[in-house]
Write an enzyme that holds these catalytic residues in place. Structure first.
Site, short mmCIF file in Angstrom:
data_model
loop_
_atom_site.label_atom_id
_atom_site.label_comp_id
_atom_site.label_asym_id
_atom_site.label_seq_id
_atom_site.Cartn_x
_atom_site.Cartn_y
_atom_site.Cartn_z
N ASN A 208 -0.15 -0.51 -40.61
CA ASN A 208 -0.82 -0.64 -39.32
C ASN A 208 -1.79 -1.81 -39.40
OD1 ASN A 208 -3.50 0.34 -40.22
ND2 ASN A 208 -2.31 2.17 -40.69
N LYS A 286 16.84 -2.03 -52.49
CA LYS A 286 16.69 -2.70 -51.19
C LYS A 286 17.85 -2.31 -50.27
CE LYS A 286 16.34 -7.16 -49.00
NZ LYS A 286 16.62 -8.56 -49.11
N PRO A 303 -0.12 13.84 -45.75
CA PRO A 303 -1.26 14.78 -45.78
C PRO A 303 -2.39 14.22 -44.93
CG PRO A 303 -1.08 13.54 -47.85
CD PRO A 303 0.15 13.24 -47.05
N ASP A 304 -3.07 15.10 -44.21
CA ASP A 304 -4.25 14.68 -43.44
C ASP A 304 -5.45 14.88 -44.36
OD1 ASP A 304 -6.47 14.44 -41.77
OD2 ASP A 304 -5.30 15.07 -40.02
N ILE A 305 -5.90 13.77 -44.93
CA ILE A 305 -6.91 13.85 -46.00
C ILE A 305 -8.24 14.34 -45.43
CG2 ILE A 305 -8.00 12.57 -47.89
CD1 ILE A 305 -5.70 10.44 -47.40
N LYS A 337 -10.59 15.93 -31.42
CA LYS A 337 -10.23 15.62 -32.82
C LYS A 337 -11.24 16.23 -33.78
CE LYS A 337 -8.02 12.00 -33.61
NZ LYS A 337 -7.68 10.59 -33.53
N LYS A 341 -10.03 18.75 -36.68
CA LYS A 341 -10.13 18.38 -38.09
C LYS A 341 -11.17 19.23 -38.83
CE LYS A 341 -7.87 14.19 -37.78
NZ LYS A 341 -6.92 13.54 -38.66
#
Ligand code: C5P
Length: 397
Positions: A208, A286, A303-305, A337, A341
């Site tokens: 990103n 490749k 994983p959502d750290i 959020k 979280k």
């Protein structure tokens, strides 16, 4: 401030040595005392007289100067400071440090010292990029030597690229980060930063647009307040700050493992733009174009750290801070959020293209916590970081 702090400044032989004269001035303005050591090569660029006049102290130059040995031996010289700073740190000095050589006063002091060391490299672009120099820097970071700079730019030798010594005020900030007794001294903080790269095959990845600029500024600001900072960074565009422990990772799962290994901590700031998905069963070879059609990528959730740390039953940091990069309904989405979280604060910002936040120098944030929302004006990323560090210091009290 550096009141009462004692810096041993080793000035190596490079054109950037002229900036070290200004560095001495800046350090003394902040209350530090500076004991200068000038290498033989350094003397070709600045005179001992100007160095000692600015430092207000004798300049040490020779390993075998008997007067110095009587006044202060090289071992003692290496022990008197709160921090040893090498600026400019030439490729040669860095190589000597990495190899443990001690054949002049500067290298002997560096080998004998038991105080932390900060280097500000300065050299030609090719010398900086040479594998030998990069190998030596890896060795120095394993030896817990902090590095500030170098910066990109025009060089005295006419080339362009990384190799310019950091500016005196940047070096001062790195010194403060390493020695200052700020409101966060004694506190350990984890900061995640940058993007993650999720491999598709050995040459391709999903990423990103995070530059890592905001997370880097936060780590720098926390360290400047005296915190011990573990900086877990993905492949960012900006170099990590000096005075922090840097752990480089590529993927979300590596970031998760690095954060777990860095716990416990008093607070954790999750500024990284972690990829939500990784490619399931990334190919070890490749992927090739084929007549049989396009490759099919299967995704798996990363994983959502932040969520995992915020919801820890045991050993949760006292303060867990997440970021919410939103393109619309910023406060509403960020508030939801925060609840989802389970973190204490959310720093929400608008990353829509029109905002120019991604890769830009400024940021407009809203802090959401238990007591509601607090909107900050548009500030430079380093000012956002400074204010956030102050808010964290007040919360950790
Ligand atoms: O869910 P979203 O990515 O929008 O949440 C952003 C916040 O969560 C940021 O603080 C980010 O660092 C953190 N995060 C994380 N691990 C993930 C995804 C996001 O720590 N896998």
């Amino acid at each position: 401030m550096l009141t009462g702090k004692h810096i041993l400044l080793i000035i190596g032989g490079g054109i950037a040595a002229f900036k070290s004269l200004d560095l001495i001035r800046r350090l003394r303005e902040r209350g530090a005392s500076v004991t200068p050591v000038l290498t033989r090569a350094g003397e070709e660029f600045v005179t001992p007289l100007s160095v000692s006049a600015l430092a207000g102290q004798k300049v040490y130059r020779d390993l075998f100067d008997l007067t110095d040995e009587a006044e202060m031996g090289h071992i003692q010289l290496s022990r008197v400071a709160d921090l040893v700073v090498v600026a400019p740190a030439t490729a040669d000095l860095i190589a000597k440090m990495a190899g443990g050589l001690a054949n002049d006063l500067a290298s002997t002091v560096l080998l004998a010292t038991d105080t932390p060391v900060l280097v500000a490299p300065a050299m030609n672009v090719r010398m900086w990029q040479h594998p030998a120099t990069q190998r030596n820097l890896t060795t120095l970071s394993q030896d817990d030597v902090s590095v500030v700079g170098p910066n990109d730019g025009d060089m005295a030798c006419g080339e362009f690229g990384p190799g310019r010594m950091a500016e005196p005020l940047e070096i001062v900030a790195a010194i403060e980060a390493r020695v200052a007794d700020g409101p966060l001294s004694g506190k350990r903080l984890i900061v995640t930063s940058g993007p993650t790269h999720e491999p598709i095959d050995p040459v391709r990845y999903i990423a990103n647009r995070s530059s890592g600029a905001q997370g880097t500024a936060i780590a720098r600001a926390l360290a400047a307040q005296g915190a011990e900072v573990v900086f877990v960074t993905g492949p960012a565009d900006v170099p990590p700050p000096g005075g922090v422990e840097v752990i480089r990772v590529q993927t979300a799962r590596e970031m998760q493992a690095a954060v777990e290994a860095a716990l416990p901590a008093d607070a954790a700031v999750f500024a990284a733009a972690v990829a939500d998905w990784r490619v399931e069963g990334a190919s070890s070879r490749k992927l090739k174009k084929s007549k049989d059609g396009l490759p099919r990528l299967e995704f798996a959730e990363n994983p959502d750290i932040l969520r995992q740390v915020a919801q820890m039953k045991k050993g949760r940091p006292g303060l867990v801070i997440g970021f919410a990069a939103e393109t619309d309904d910023v406060v509403e989405n960020a508030t939801a959020k925060r609840a989802r979280k389970g973190c204490d604060w959310i720093v929400a910002n608008d990353v829509s293209e029109a905002s120019g936040v991604m890769g830009g120098a400024e940021n407009t944030v809203v802090i959401i916590d238990d007591s509601g929302t607090e909107s900050w004006p548009t500030l430079s990323k380093s000012d956002v970081a400074r204010r956030l560090a102050e808010r964290i210091a007040a919360a950790l009290g």
